[in-house]
Design a protein around this motif. Structure first.
Motif, PDB file in Angstrom:
ATOM      1  N   GLY A   3     123.174  48.287  49.371  1.00  0.00           N
ATOM      2  CA  GLY A   3     121.802  48.697  49.077  1.00  0.00           C
ATOM      3  C   GLY A   3     121.369  49.890  49.900  1.00  0.00           C
ATOM      4  N   ILE A   4     121.729  49.880  51.171  1.00  0.00           N
ATOM      5  CA  ILE A   4     121.399  51.020  52.034  1.00  0.00           C
ATOM      6  C   ILE A   4     122.099  52.277  51.531  1.00  0.00           C
ATOM      7  N   LYS A   5     123.354  52.135  51.137  1.00  0.00           N
ATOM      8  CA  LYS A   5     124.083  53.286  50.600  1.00  0.00           C
ATOM      9  C   LYS A   5     123.446  53.788  49.307  1.00  0.00           C
ATOM     10  N   CYS A   6     122.949  52.875  48.476  1.00  0.00           N
ATOM     11  CA  CYS A   6     122.262  53.293  47.246  1.00  0.00           C
ATOM     12  C   CYS A   6     120.982  54.057  47.565  1.00  0.00           C
ATOM     13  N   LEU A   7     120.249  53.590  48.573  1.00  0.00           N
ATOM     14  CA  LEU A   7     119.021  54.296  48.967  1.00  0.00           C
ATOM     15  C   LEU A   7     119.341  55.699  49.473  1.00  0.00           C
ATOM     16  N   LEU A  34     120.213  61.704  48.717  1.00  0.00           N
ATOM     17  CA  LEU A  34     121.271  62.714  48.779  1.00  0.00           C
ATOM     18  C   LEU A  34     122.330  62.385  47.725  1.00  0.00           C
ATOM     19  N   PRO A  35     122.135  62.829  46.494  1.00  0.00           N
ATOM     20  CA  PRO A  35     122.992  62.422  45.376  1.00  0.00           C
ATOM     21  C   PRO A  35     124.485  62.707  45.534  1.00  0.00           C
ATOM     22  N   THR A  36     124.855  63.596  46.435  1.00  0.00           N
ATOM     23  CA  THR A  36     126.280  63.914  46.577  1.00  0.00           C
ATOM     24  C   THR A  36     127.019  62.953  47.493  1.00  0.00           C
ATOM     25  N   VAL A  37     126.308  62.040  48.164  1.00  0.00           N
ATOM     26  CA  VAL A  37     126.980  61.079  49.046  1.00  0.00           C
ATOM     27  C   VAL A  37     126.905  59.677  48.454  1.00  0.00           C
ATOM     28  N   PHE A  38     127.885  58.856  48.777  1.00  0.00           N
ATOM     29  CA  PHE A  38     127.959  57.469  48.313  1.00  0.00           C
ATOM     30  C   PHE A  38     127.834  57.377  46.788  1.00  0.00           C
ATOM     31  N   THR A  39     128.549  58.237  46.096  1.00  0.00           N
ATOM     32  CA  THR A  39     128.397  58.319  44.638  1.00  0.00           C
ATOM     33  C   THR A  39     128.890  57.075  43.904  1.00  0.00           C
ATOM     34  N   THR A  40     129.813  56.313  44.483  1.00  0.00           N
ATOM     35  CA  THR A  40     130.303  55.104  43.801  1.00  0.00           C
ATOM     36  C   THR A  40     130.124  53.847  44.645  1.00  0.00           C
ATOM     37  N   SER A  41     129.530  53.963  45.804  1.00  0.00           N
ATOM     38  CA  SER A  41     129.450  52.825  46.726  1.00  0.00           C
ATOM     39  C   SER A  41     128.725  51.621  46.140  1.00  0.00           C
ATOM     40  N   GLY A  42     127.590  51.852  45.477  1.00  0.00           N
ATOM     41  CA  GLY A  42     126.845  50.730  44.902  1.00  0.00           C
ATOM     42  C   GLY A  42     127.646  49.982  43.859  1.00  0.00           C
ATOM     43  N   SER A  43     128.230  50.720  42.930  1.00  0.00           N
ATOM     44  CA  SER A  43     129.023  50.071  41.875  1.00  0.00           C
ATOM     45  C   SER A  43     130.300  49.456  42.452  1.00  0.00           C
TER      46      SER A  43
END
Length: 75
Positions: A35-39, A44-53
């Motif tokens: 959740g933190i990574k999604c926030l 910053l759309p270029t970071v953690f692009t697939t972390s949530g999924s």
């Protein structure tokens, strides 16, 4: 009362209380971290692009695909 609170549900998923605690704690920390990574990704759309999924897929695999429940009611 003690059994209902601390043993019935863990036993329904084939775990002891300690195993269930460890599993639930692991799920919770993975969800919070995801959740933190999604926030952060929202800001910053270029970071953690697939972390949530990635977290969702991993937790789904652990919970649904690899767990055998005695009861199918879930909660």
């Amino acid at each position: 009362m003690f059994r209902k609170i601390f043993q019935d549900h863990p036993e329904s998923v084939g775990e002891t209380y300690g195993q269930h605690f460890q599993s639930a704690f692991g799920f919770g920390t993975a969800m919070v971290a995801g959740g933190i990574k999604c926030l952060i990704h929202g800001l910053l759309p270029t970071v953690f692009t697939t972390s949530g999924s990635d977290v969702v897929r991993t937790l789904h695999r652990r919970m649904v695909t690899h767990r055998h429940r005695d009861d199918q009611q879930g909660d």
